[in-house]
Enzyme design. Sequence first.
Site, mmCIF file in Angstrom:
data_model
loop_
_atom_site.group_PDB
_atom_site.id
_atom_site.type_symbol
_atom_site.label_atom_id
_atom_site.label_comp_id
_atom_site.label_asym_id
_atom_site.label_seq_id
_atom_site.Cartn_x
_atom_site.Cartn_y
_atom_site.Cartn_z
ATOM 1 C CG LEU A 20 -1.808 -1.193 1.496
ATOM 2 C CD1 LEU A 20 -2.739 -0.918 2.670
ATOM 3 C CD2 LEU A 20 -2.623 -1.551 0.266
ATOM 4 C CB THR A 31 -4.784 4.321 -8.525
ATOM 5 O OG1 THR A 31 -5.572 5.515 -8.653
ATOM 6 C CG2 THR A 31 -3.579 4.468 -9.446
ATOM 7 C CD GLU A 76 -5.699 10.205 -10.544
ATOM 8 O OE1 GLU A 76 -4.903 10.793 -11.285
ATOM 9 O OE2 GLU A 76 -6.825 10.662 -10.262
ATOM 10 C CE LYS A 104 -0.154 3.908 -6.477
ATOM 11 N NZ LYS A 104 -0.064 2.879 -5.438
HETATM 12 P P1 NAP Z 1 -1.714 7.473 2.268
HETATM 13 O O1 NAP Z 1 -2.673 7.737 3.376
HETATM 14 O O2 NAP Z 1 -1.071 8.610 1.568
HETATM 15 O O3 NAP Z 1 -0.579 6.510 2.855
HETATM 16 C C1 NAP Z 1 0.605 6.259 2.156
HETATM 17 C C2 NAP Z 1 1.469 5.374 2.997
HETATM 18 O O4 NAP Z 1 2.666 5.072 2.263
HETATM 19 C C3 NAP Z 1 1.936 6.009 4.318
HETATM 20 O O5 NAP Z 1 1.962 5.012 5.316
HETATM 21 C C4 NAP Z 1 3.355 6.448 3.988
HETATM 22 O O6 NAP Z 1 4.202 6.498 5.103
HETATM 23 C C5 NAP Z 1 3.792 5.301 3.100
HETATM 24 N N1 NAP Z 1 4.967 5.596 2.294
HETATM 25 C C6 NAP Z 1 5.122 6.580 1.388
HETATM 26 N N2 NAP Z 1 6.345 6.518 0.828
HETATM 27 C C7 NAP Z 1 6.976 5.454 1.404
HETATM 28 C C8 NAP Z 1 8.263 4.875 1.266
HETATM 29 N N3 NAP Z 1 9.158 5.369 0.407
HETATM 30 N N4 NAP Z 1 8.573 3.796 2.023
HETATM 31 C C9 NAP Z 1 7.678 3.288 2.904
HETATM 32 N N5 NAP Z 1 6.444 3.802 3.091
HETATM 33 C C10 NAP Z 1 6.098 4.877 2.343
HETATM 34 O O7 NAP Z 1 -2.412 6.565 1.141
HETATM 35 P P2 NAP Z 1 -3.790 5.745 1.189
HETATM 36 O O8 NAP Z 1 -4.892 6.661 0.826
HETATM 37 O O9 NAP Z 1 -3.840 4.964 2.427
HETATM 38 O O10 NAP Z 1 -3.593 4.787 -0.069
HETATM 39 C C11 NAP Z 1 -2.932 3.531 0.063
HETATM 40 C C12 NAP Z 1 -2.426 3.099 -1.309
HETATM 41 O O11 NAP Z 1 -3.532 2.979 -2.210
HETATM 42 C C13 NAP Z 1 -1.456 4.066 -1.977
HETATM 43 O O12 NAP Z 1 -0.542 3.300 -2.723
HETATM 44 C C14 NAP Z 1 -2.333 4.864 -2.929
HETATM 45 O O13 NAP Z 1 -1.571 5.362 -4.000
HETATM 46 C C15 NAP Z 1 -3.320 3.810 -3.343
HETATM 47 N N6 NAP Z 1 -4.656 4.264 -3.707
HETATM 48 C C16 NAP Z 1 -5.358 5.058 -2.861
HETATM 49 C C17 NAP Z 1 -6.638 5.434 -3.195
HETATM 50 C C18 NAP Z 1 -7.471 6.303 -2.285
HETATM 51 O O14 NAP Z 1 -8.475 6.848 -2.752
HETATM 52 N N7 NAP Z 1 -7.126 6.414 -1.016
HETATM 53 C C19 NAP Z 1 -7.218 4.981 -4.401
HETATM 54 C C20 NAP Z 1 -6.460 4.149 -5.222
HETATM 55 C C21 NAP Z 1 -5.192 3.789 -4.859
HETATM 56 P P3 NAP Z 1 4.415 7.862 5.981
HETATM 57 O O15 NAP Z 1 3.287 7.867 6.972
HETATM 58 O O16 NAP Z 1 5.751 7.608 6.566
HETATM 59 O O17 NAP Z 1 4.365 9.010 5.025
HETATM 60 O O1 G4F Z 2 -8.563 14.460 -3.407
HETATM 61 P P1 G4F Z 2 -7.637 14.488 -4.561
HETATM 62 O O2 G4F Z 2 -6.297 15.067 -4.348
HETATM 63 O O3 G4F Z 2 -7.580 12.996 -5.105
HETATM 64 P P2 G4F Z 2 -7.151 12.378 -6.525
HETATM 65 O O4 G4F Z 2 -6.279 13.291 -7.288
HETATM 66 O O5 G4F Z 2 -8.404 11.935 -7.193
HETATM 67 O O6 G4F Z 2 -6.275 11.127 -6.072
HETATM 68 C C1 G4F Z 2 -6.700 10.258 -5.031
HETATM 69 O O7 G4F Z 2 -7.472 9.218 -5.576
HETATM 70 C C2 G4F Z 2 -6.765 8.364 -6.496
HETATM 71 C C3 G4F Z 2 -7.765 7.311 -6.995
HETATM 72 O O8 G4F Z 2 -8.517 7.840 -8.054
HETATM 73 C C4 G4F Z 2 -5.606 7.730 -5.777
HETATM 74 F F1 G4F Z 2 -4.930 6.899 -6.639
HETATM 75 C C5 G4F Z 2 -4.667 8.799 -5.249
HETATM 76 O O9 G4F Z 2 -3.617 8.168 -4.497
HETATM 77 C C6 G4F Z 2 -5.456 9.724 -4.327
HETATM 78 O O10 G4F Z 2 -5.848 8.978 -3.196
HETATM 79 O O11 G4F Z 2 -8.318 15.304 -5.765
HETATM 80 C C7 G4F Z 2 -9.600 14.988 -6.250
HETATM 81 C C8 G4F Z 2 -10.050 16.068 -7.241
HETATM 82 C C9 G4F Z 2 -9.001 16.390 -8.311
HETATM 83 O O12 G4F Z 2 -9.645 16.516 -9.535
HETATM 84 C C10 G4F Z 2 -8.439 17.743 -7.880
HETATM 85 O O13 G4F Z 2 -7.972 18.551 -8.951
HETATM 86 O O14 G4F Z 2 -10.250 17.264 -6.509
HETATM 87 C C11 G4F Z 2 -9.677 18.329 -7.238
HETATM 88 N N1 G4F Z 2 -9.382 19.424 -6.294
HETATM 89 C C12 G4F Z 2 -9.975 20.643 -6.327
HETATM 90 N N2 G4F Z 2 -9.455 21.411 -5.364
HETATM 91 C C13 G4F Z 2 -8.482 19.401 -5.297
HETATM 92 C C14 G4F Z 2 -8.533 20.677 -4.703
HETATM 93 N N3 G4F Z 2 -7.665 18.415 -4.847
HETATM 94 C C15 G4F Z 2 -6.875 18.704 -3.782
HETATM 95 N N4 G4F Z 2 -6.068 17.721 -3.294
HETATM 96 N N5 G4F Z 2 -6.876 19.941 -3.167
HETATM 97 C C16 G4F Z 2 -7.687 20.953 -3.598
HETATM 98 O O15 G4F Z 2 -7.671 22.055 -3.057
#
Ligand code: NAP
Ligand code: G4F
Length: 338
Positions: free
Chosen positions: A79, A124, A126, A153
Amino acid sequence: MKKAIITGVTGQDGSYLTEFLLAKGYEVHGLIRRHSTPCDDRIAHINDANFFLHYGDLTDSLSITNLVREVQPDEFYNLAAQSHVGISFEVPEYTAEATGVSTIKVLEAIRQNKIDTKFYQASTSELFGGLPETAPQSETTPFHPRSPYAAAKLYAYWITVNYREAYDMFACNGILFNHESPRRGADFVTRKITLAIAKIMAGKQDKLSLGNLDAKRDWGYAKDYVEGQWLILQQDKPDDFVLATGETHTVREFVEAAFEEVGIKIEWRGAGAYEEGYCAKTGKLLVDVNPKYFRPAEVDLLLGDPAKADRVLGWKRKVSFRELVKIMVQADLKIYGR
Ligand code: NAP
Ligand code: G4F
């Protein structure tokens, strides 16, 4: 007792997955990075004799190899990532390394040590790039990454498929659409909105500044999604799955729904970079647009098709969009004493 390794254990998903696996009787091993100040807020409350933390970094193959060799996990949830799309434009090389190339370090650590483990890669939505003509996006939709994060990714996705095909490894991708919670990082848009509302209500912030209000996302609740991650590894055959709600909303709609939770109706005026949101009752400016939050390339429309996950895994989201907004707003109001 099954053993699992989780990278990204301090993150939103890692913390919920840890709780989920411990409740199922797993021994859980998390990889954490060293920080100059503690960054374990999301897991600090977990007090369980079957939970172990190990220092390491995904960019350091030695720490990964040693961890895999020592734990000999049944399941490996990868993750960890530099997971912020906007910030990936500012740190593209590091994002390529941590979010992309690091996946090969994990797969090789498993392969070279001949460990019989099931591997989950956090892929993802994305990857799809959100081109409107591709919606709804499913496992067969072509990829079109629109950021350094998505490009990294993409490598991680394909190297996972490649190791499955080349070495017969149980390696799977979960292609997850956005999932949120009160543990979401404060710089993602949903949490930024709910935190700002709590601060505005507490008199600690005047207004909320955002970027693109028109972007559409398929937002679900993170707790539902970690169950899906686990289900992907409980199948007889390794495969890739989309997890999504099948519903999409604009950022503007999230703002409106979140303010409604505190009894405020937002009235919009202007357009584009000049759009502003006012309290319909008092006329106070509550939301504006700051172009510094625009991205060099935007993902306009994410809308997932979770039919395969429903059919094969029996997975469905449980929490609706309105319930998610409510959970997040209420949690942030509580932080600020309301
Ligand atoms: P998150 O809250 O940003 O957590 C990221 C985690 O990765 C944190 O524990 C961070 O550690 C760790 N990390 C970052 N760089 C690292 C490194 N070089 N070595 C070891 N650990 C590292 O992300 P999340 O929302 O839980 O998402 C989990 C995964 O799913 C990610 O890969 C994300 O890209 C993917 N994903 C998320 C979503 C979503 O909507 N949440 C959707 C699709 C995919 P620190 O606490 O030390 O920074
Ligand atoms: O919340 P966001 O930063 O999430 P984004 O870019 O969709 O990415 C997240 O979801 C992905 C899965 O689809 C993951 F893979 C990724 O790791 C992450 O968890 O932005 C959502 C939307 C974007 O279109 C952005 O341009 O919100 C728009 N936005 C508008 N104002 C903003 C803002 N995003 C952020 N972060 N901050 C703003 O002020």
